[in-house]
Write a protein that holds these residues in place. Structure first.
Motif, PDB file in Angstrom:
ATOM      1  N   GLU A  92      18.162 -21.252  22.974  1.00  0.00           N
ATOM      2  CA  GLU A  92      17.035 -21.377  23.908  1.00  0.00           C
ATOM      3  C   GLU A  92      17.464 -21.465  25.367  1.00  0.00           C
ATOM      4  O   GLU A  92      16.655 -21.223  26.270  1.00  0.00           O
ATOM      5  CB  GLU A  92      16.193 -22.605  23.550  1.00  0.00           C
ATOM      6  CG  GLU A  92      16.919 -23.937  23.722  1.00  0.00           C
ATOM      7  CD  GLU A  92      15.988 -25.122  23.525  1.00  0.00           C
ATOM      8  OE1 GLU A  92      14.764 -24.908  23.534  1.00  0.00           O
ATOM      9  OE2 GLU A  92      16.494 -26.249  23.366  1.00  0.00           O
ATOM     10  N   ASN A  93      18.724 -21.790  25.619  1.00  0.00           N
ATOM     11  CA  ASN A  93      19.200 -21.897  27.000  1.00  0.00           C
ATOM     12  C   ASN A  93      20.136 -20.766  27.394  1.00  0.00           C
ATOM     13  O   ASN A  93      20.903 -20.887  28.349  1.00  0.00           O
ATOM     14  CB  ASN A  93      19.897 -23.242  27.221  1.00  0.00           C
ATOM     15  CG  ASN A  93      18.966 -24.421  27.030  1.00  0.00           C
ATOM     16  OD1 ASN A  93      19.089 -25.154  26.050  1.00  0.00           O
ATOM     17  ND2 ASN A  93      18.015 -24.582  27.935  1.00  0.00           N
ATOM     18  N   PRO A 129      21.872 -29.463  28.964  1.00  0.00           N
ATOM     19  CA  PRO A 129      21.596 -28.220  28.230  1.00  0.00           C
ATOM     20  C   PRO A 129      22.666 -27.149  28.440  1.00  0.00           C
ATOM     21  O   PRO A 129      22.878 -26.308  27.555  1.00  0.00           O
ATOM     22  CB  PRO A 129      20.241 -27.764  28.781  1.00  0.00           C
ATOM     23  CG  PRO A 129      20.088 -28.449  30.084  1.00  0.00           C
ATOM     24  CD  PRO A 129      20.813 -29.755  29.948  1.00  0.00           C
ATOM     25  N   TYR A 135      16.540 -20.578  36.120  1.00  0.00           N
ATOM     26  CA  TYR A 135      15.398 -21.242  35.482  1.00  0.00           C
ATOM     27  C   TYR A 135      14.523 -20.211  34.783  1.00  0.00           C
ATOM     28  O   TYR A 135      14.290 -19.119  35.297  1.00  0.00           O
ATOM     29  CB  TYR A 135      14.589 -22.024  36.518  1.00  0.00           C
ATOM     30  CG  TYR A 135      15.213 -23.351  36.874  1.00  0.00           C
ATOM     31  CD1 TYR A 135      14.969 -24.470  36.090  1.00  0.00           C
ATOM     32  CD2 TYR A 135      16.060 -23.476  37.963  1.00  0.00           C
ATOM     33  CE1 TYR A 135      15.550 -25.695  36.396  1.00  0.00           C
ATOM     34  CE2 TYR A 135      16.653 -24.685  38.278  1.00  0.00           C
ATOM     35  CZ  TYR A 135      16.389 -25.792  37.491  1.00  0.00           C
ATOM     36  OH  TYR A 135      16.969 -27.005  37.783  1.00  0.00           O
ATOM     37  N   TYR A 136      14.051 -20.575  33.603  1.00  0.00           N
ATOM     38  CA  TYR A 136      13.268 -19.653  32.778  1.00  0.00           C
ATOM     39  C   TYR A 136      11.983 -19.207  33.473  1.00  0.00           C
ATOM     40  O   TYR A 136      11.610 -18.046  33.431  1.00  0.00           O
ATOM     41  CB  TYR A 136      12.946 -20.304  31.438  1.00  0.00           C
ATOM     42  CG  TYR A 136      12.128 -19.440  30.515  1.00  0.00           C
ATOM     43  CD1 TYR A 136      12.640 -18.245  30.018  1.00  0.00           C
ATOM     44  CD2 TYR A 136      10.835 -19.810  30.138  1.00  0.00           C
ATOM     45  CE1 TYR A 136      11.889 -17.438  29.177  1.00  0.00           C
ATOM     46  CE2 TYR A 136      10.081 -19.020  29.293  1.00  0.00           C
ATOM     47  CZ  TYR A 136      10.614 -17.834  28.818  1.00  0.00           C
ATOM     48  OH  TYR A 136       9.867 -17.038  27.984  1.00  0.00           O
ATOM     49  N   GLU A 168       9.124 -28.149  35.190  1.00  0.00           N
ATOM     50  CA  GLU A 168       9.859 -28.606  34.012  1.00  0.00           C
ATOM     51  C   GLU A 168      10.543 -27.461  33.273  1.00  0.00           C
ATOM     52  O   GLU A 168      10.889 -27.597  32.094  1.00  0.00           O
ATOM     53  CB  GLU A 168       8.900 -29.336  33.064  1.00  0.00           C
ATOM     54  CG  GLU A 168       8.225 -30.553  33.672  1.00  0.00           C
ATOM     55  CD  GLU A 168       9.230 -31.577  34.201  1.00  0.00           C
ATOM     56  OE1 GLU A 168      10.252 -31.806  33.520  1.00  0.00           O
ATOM     57  OE2 GLU A 168       9.004 -32.109  35.301  1.00  0.00           O
ATOM     58  N   SER A 169      10.740 -26.343  33.915  1.00  0.00           N
ATOM     59  CA  SER A 169      11.352 -25.179  33.275  1.00  0.00           C
ATOM     60  C   SER A 169      12.761 -25.484  32.767  1.00  0.00           C
ATOM     61  O   SER A 169      13.508 -26.246  33.369  1.00  0.00           O
ATOM     62  CB  SER A 169      11.412 -24.007  34.258  1.00  0.00           C
ATOM     63  OG  SER A 169      12.153 -22.934  33.726  1.00  0.00           O
ATOM     64  N   LYS A 170      13.113 -24.859  31.650  1.00  0.00           N
ATOM     65  CA  LYS A 170      14.468 -25.015  31.112  1.00  0.00           C
ATOM     66  C   LYS A 170      15.441 -24.146  31.897  1.00  0.00           C
ATOM     67  O   LYS A 170      15.068 -23.160  32.533  1.00  0.00           O
ATOM     68  CB  LYS A 170      14.504 -24.646  29.634  1.00  0.00           C
ATOM     69  CG  LYS A 170      14.113 -23.201  29.337  1.00  0.00           C
ATOM     70  CD  LYS A 170      14.045 -22.964  27.835  1.00  0.00           C
ATOM     71  CE  LYS A 170      13.585 -21.538  27.520  1.00  0.00           C
ATOM     72  NZ  LYS A 170      13.484 -21.295  26.061  1.00  0.00           N
ATOM     73  N   ILE A 171      16.714 -24.526  31.835  1.00  0.00           N
ATOM     74  CA  ILE A 171      17.779 -23.780  32.500  1.00  0.00           C
ATOM     75  C   ILE A 171      18.358 -22.772  31.517  1.00  0.00           C
ATOM     76  O   ILE A 171      18.425 -23.026  30.309  1.00  0.00           O
ATOM     77  CB  ILE A 171      18.869 -24.740  33.026  1.00  0.00           C
ATOM     78  CG1 ILE A 171      19.715 -24.077  34.120  1.00  0.00           C
ATOM     79  CG2 ILE A 171      19.753 -25.272  31.919  1.00  0.00           C
ATOM     80  CD1 ILE A 171      19.088 -24.070  35.472  1.00  0.00           C
ATOM     81  N   MET A 172      18.763 -21.601  32.029  1.00  0.00           N
ATOM     82  CA  MET A 172      19.266 -20.523  31.181  1.00  0.00           C
ATOM     83  C   MET A 172      20.626 -20.045  31.693  1.00  0.00           C
ATOM     84  O   MET A 172      20.813 -19.863  32.895  1.00  0.00           O
ATOM     85  CB  MET A 172      18.298 -19.337  31.178  1.00  0.00           C
ATOM     86  CG  MET A 172      16.851 -19.676  30.873  1.00  0.00           C
ATOM     87  SD  MET A 172      16.567 -20.028  29.137  1.00  0.00           S
ATOM     88  CE  MET A 172      16.665 -18.372  28.433  1.00  0.00           C
TER      89      MET A 172
END
Length: 379
Positions: free
Chosen positions: A80-81, A128, A153-154, A159-163
């Motif tokens: 997911e990251n 993450p 960032y997604y 609150e976006s996840k990091i990629m």
């Protein structure tokens, strides 16, 4: 995804097409590299948006193993990251890597734009990344070019996840005699054993995460010198400090975390799994004091106004998707600053054997930017 005839090539798969534009509507160019360009594209059958890496076959001549390696790595990954490879198309003239679109911008951009930022936030950012790299290492994959520019960032949400992105230098650990030794990566983030051109392992990624964590807590790089050879000497000696006053309000736990990742001896360096158990990540030792003013000021001084081109222009994605009105999810980003010249600069990854000094804007910089580059290799 729609369209194309699928066939196996050297253990991978590609969908054969005469014209990729029958399947995708190309929008605007997001970025360019030495051998490719990345284009924002909409799949006609579904309306879905993707980032398409377009690689001319003539540019691949003699470098086929490199792109096959990148594809092999990307096809093996599902996390997911980590930015996903969704599909591969091949036309008579081009290879097209259809990548998951991420539109939230880069790590430093987001930090600079915030009004409140703490050690706890930095810890939450690193966790993450550690988890994703630990996943890669469990598959025998070494990224080899971890740096802030490759952390995206997604989406624009707070609150976006990091990629993690850009697997062009990644390598799958192979047989016992297939030892990684090529000096590749970006000098400011590369481990001493890589610059020493010694055989190395996945521990090089752990070093890079330590460098990123260092910058997240002070806003400047641990190694800095306008002279390439002096910069390399610092890295080879693992010579860095927690300078006053920038580190006065940072916890001993954070310093211990960084010191154990930026350990000169790779055998003594924390693995990702061990780092995930460190109190600064897994415990409650990260402080909640607001360090935004100092960190963002240093980030703007040390990572802004570089002259090279962006590898990925997230601002173009946001602007175009707003224009197409492809969902209300982009609305929350409208208040965000779009002036890229005030944001962190980019660093490139090229060969250590022929490093040239880059003329970067460093006016009024407290510390010179580490913007030297190293050349990629096949190993």
């Amino acid at each position: 995804m729609a369209g194309g005839r699928e066939e196996s090539v050297n253990g991978s798969w590609k969908k054969q097409v005469d014209d990729i534009r029958k399947i995708f509507e190309f929008k605007e160019i997001l970025g360019t590299g030495a051998f490719s360009e990345v284009v924002l594209a909409q799949e006609k059958a579904t309306g879905e948006m993707y980032a398409v890496k377009c690689i001319p076959k003539k540019a691949l001549r003699g470098k086929e193993s490199g792109i096959e390696n990148e594809i092999a790595v990307l096809r093996k990954i599902k996390h997911e990251n980590i930015v996903a490879l969704e599909d591969i198309y091949e036309s008579p003239t081009h290879l097209y890597l259809i990548m998951q679109l991420v539109s939230g911008g880069e790590l430093f951009d987001r930090i600079v734009e915030r009004g409140f930022y703490t050690e706890q936030d930095a810890s939450a950012l690193i966790k993450p990344v550690l988890d994703a790299v630990n996943y890669l290492h469990s598959l025998g994959i070494v990224h080899r070019d971890l740096k802030p520019e490759n952390l995206l960032y997604y989406n624009p949400h707070e609150e976006s996840k990091i990629m993690i992105s850009d697997f062009g230098l990644s390598k799958m650990e192979g047989a016992a005699n297939d030892i990684m030794s090529t000096a590749c990566g970006t000098p400011g983030y590369v481990a001493p054993e890589v610059l020493a051109q010694k055989p190395y392992s996945k521990a090089v990624d752990c070093w890079s995460i330590g460098v990123i964590a260092y910058i997240l807590l002070c806003g400047y790089p641990p190694f800095y010198d306008e002279n390439d050879s002096k910069l390399f000497e610092q890295i080879l000696r693992a010579e860095y400090e927690f300078d006053s006053p920038y580190w006065d309000d940072i916890s001993d736990s954070a310093k211990d975390f960084i010191s154990n990742l930026m350990q000169k001896d790779p055998e003594k360096r924390l693995t990702c799994e061990e780092a995930l158990r460190h109190p600064w990540i897994a415990g409650d030792t990260a402080l909640c004091k607001n360090i935004h003013e100092s960190v963002s000021r240093q980030m703007k001084k040390n990572f802004a106004k570089a002259k090279w081109r962006q590898a990925f222009n997230a601002t173009a994605v946001i602007r175009h998707m707003r224009r197409l009105q492809l969902g209300s999810s982009m609305d929350s980003s409208q208040h965000r600053k779009q002036n890229l010249t005030s944001m962190p600069g980019k660093s490139q990854s090229v060969d250590v054997s022929s490093v040239n000094r880059n003329d970067c804007s460093s006016e009024q910089h407290t510390r010179p930017s580490t913007v030297t580059t190293i050349i990629t290799g096949s190993k």
